[in-house]
Scaffold this motif. Structure first.
Motif, short mmCIF file in Angstrom:
data_model
loop_
_atom_site.label_atom_id
_atom_site.label_comp_id
_atom_site.label_asym_id
_atom_site.label_seq_id
_atom_site.Cartn_x
_atom_site.Cartn_y
_atom_site.Cartn_z
N TYR A 1 0.83 -1.18 0.00
CA TYR A 1 0.00 0.00 0.00
C TYR A 1 0.88 1.24 0.00
O TYR A 1 1.96 1.26 0.58
N GLN B 1 0.54 5.13 1.39
CA GLN B 1 -0.28 5.98 2.25
C GLN B 1 0.34 7.35 2.37
O GLN B 1 1.49 7.50 2.78
N PRO C 1 -4.99 4.03 3.07
CA PRO C 1 -3.98 3.28 2.30
C PRO C 1 -4.51 2.99 0.90
O PRO C 1 -5.66 2.60 0.74
N LEU D 1 3.28 0.73 3.07
CA LEU D 1 2.88 -0.29 4.03
C LEU D 1 2.83 -1.65 3.36
O LEU D 1 2.27 -1.80 2.27
N GLN E 1 -5.90 -8.31 7.92
CA GLN E 1 -4.57 -7.96 7.43
C GLN E 1 -3.67 -7.57 8.60
O GLN E 1 -4.08 -6.86 9.51
N PHE F 1 -0.27 -5.64 9.40
CA PHE F 1 0.55 -4.61 8.77
C PHE F 1 1.93 -4.54 9.38
O PHE F 1 2.12 -4.73 10.59
N GLY F 2 2.89 -4.22 8.54
CA GLY F 2 4.20 -3.86 9.03
C GLY F 2 4.21 -2.41 9.50
O GLY F 2 3.23 -1.69 9.33
N PRO F 3 5.33 -1.96 10.06
CA PRO F 3 5.42 -0.59 10.57
C PRO F 3 5.54 0.45 9.48
O PRO F 3 5.38 1.64 9.75
N TYR G 1 -9.90 -0.95 11.56
CA TYR G 1 -8.48 -0.89 11.90
C TYR G 1 -8.19 0.43 12.60
O TYR G 1 -8.80 1.45 12.32
N GLN H 1 1.99 1.48 13.81
CA GLN H 1 1.44 0.66 12.75
C GLN H 1 -0.03 0.35 12.94
O GLN H 1 -0.56 0.41 14.05
N MET H 2 -0.66 0.03 11.84
CA MET H 2 -2.08 -0.22 11.82
C MET H 2 -2.36 -1.60 12.41
O MET H 2 -1.69 -2.57 12.09
N PHE I 1 -10.46 0.25 1.75
CA PHE I 1 -10.50 1.07 2.96
C PHE I 1 -11.30 2.35 2.74
O PHE I 1 -11.30 2.93 1.65
#
Lengths: 115, 112
Positions: A35, A37, A43, A90, A104, A106-108, B37, B44-45, B102
């Motif tokens: 993604y 963002q 995102p 992301l 989902q 997510f990474g940082p 979310y 982070q999400m 989203f």
């Protein structure tokens, strides 16, 4: 702990200089996503892999490409970054169960700056 | 195709009070999940709560609950006993066939 890892966390590149962002996961999920963002916006999905099957969004610029050499790793390549590509990128993973897209993870994120 | 609409760009709530975030969606899929979310500032999400569309019972996770109205395609999030740590951007999402869509997000401020 099982997780999604992104490297680097911060990336600075020059206008037009190729850059690669990486993502790895220990969750053994079959789906991986990239993604973009910007500025606390939603995102924007660039592409996703369902196992090895690559799925590109129709509006993803050709400047963006991706590779998934195995289940655990996925890369985002930006061939010629422009100023408009500065954003948070992301990576996320999920399980696909029948036709459902599950939660989902997510990474940082990697924050990309283009000079 | 899926679309998700969050009509409240910003919301605020007093600590310990209750707040409801709105979300409507549209999808042509018969099988899908819905998600809320949370994305705290510079963090982070993470998933707050998930609802399987085939289930009529509303999902609940501690202080978080949803009001899922399938016919109206509405999926609101209620946060009870709001805490300072709830301050974040909240995204509503729908997921089917390998990807999620989203909404634009709602920024929640919690006032002490």
């Amino acid at each position: 702990d099982a997780m999604v890892i992104q490297n680097p966390r911060y990336q600075v590149t020059q206008f037009g200089k190729p850059v690669t962002l990486s993502c790895s996961q220990t969750l053994n999920h079959n789906v991986m996503y990239w993604y973009q963002q910007k500025s606390s916006q939603a995102p924007k999905l660039l592409f996703h892999y369902y196992d090895k099957d690559f799925n590109n969004e129709a509006d993803t610029p050709d400047n963006f490409q991706s590779r998934r050499p195995n289940t655990s790793f996925c890369f985002l390549d930006i061939r010629s970054p422009g100023l408009g590509d500065a954003a948070m990128y992301l990576c996320a993973t999920s399980r696909e169960v029948r036709f459902y897209t599950d939660t989902q993870y997510f990474g940082p994120g990697t924050r990309l700056t283009v000079l | 195709a899926q679309t998700v609409t969050q009509s409240q760009p910003e919301m605020s709530v007093q600590e310990a009070e209750t707040v409801t975030l709105s979300c409507t969606y549209d999808t042509s899929e018969s099988d899908y999940y819905l998600f809320w979310y949370k994305q705290p500032p510079s963090r982070q999400m993470i998933l707050v709560i998930r609802q399987e569309a085939y289930k009529q019972q509303n999902a609940t996770e501690n202080r978080f609950s949803v009001n899922f109205q399938k016919a109206a395609k509405s999926f609101s999030l209620k946060i009870s006993d709001s805490q300072l740590g709830d301050a974040a951007m909240y995204f509503c999402a729908s997921g089917s066939r390998g990807k999620s869509t989203f909404g634009d997000g709602t920024t929640l401020t919690v006032k002490p």
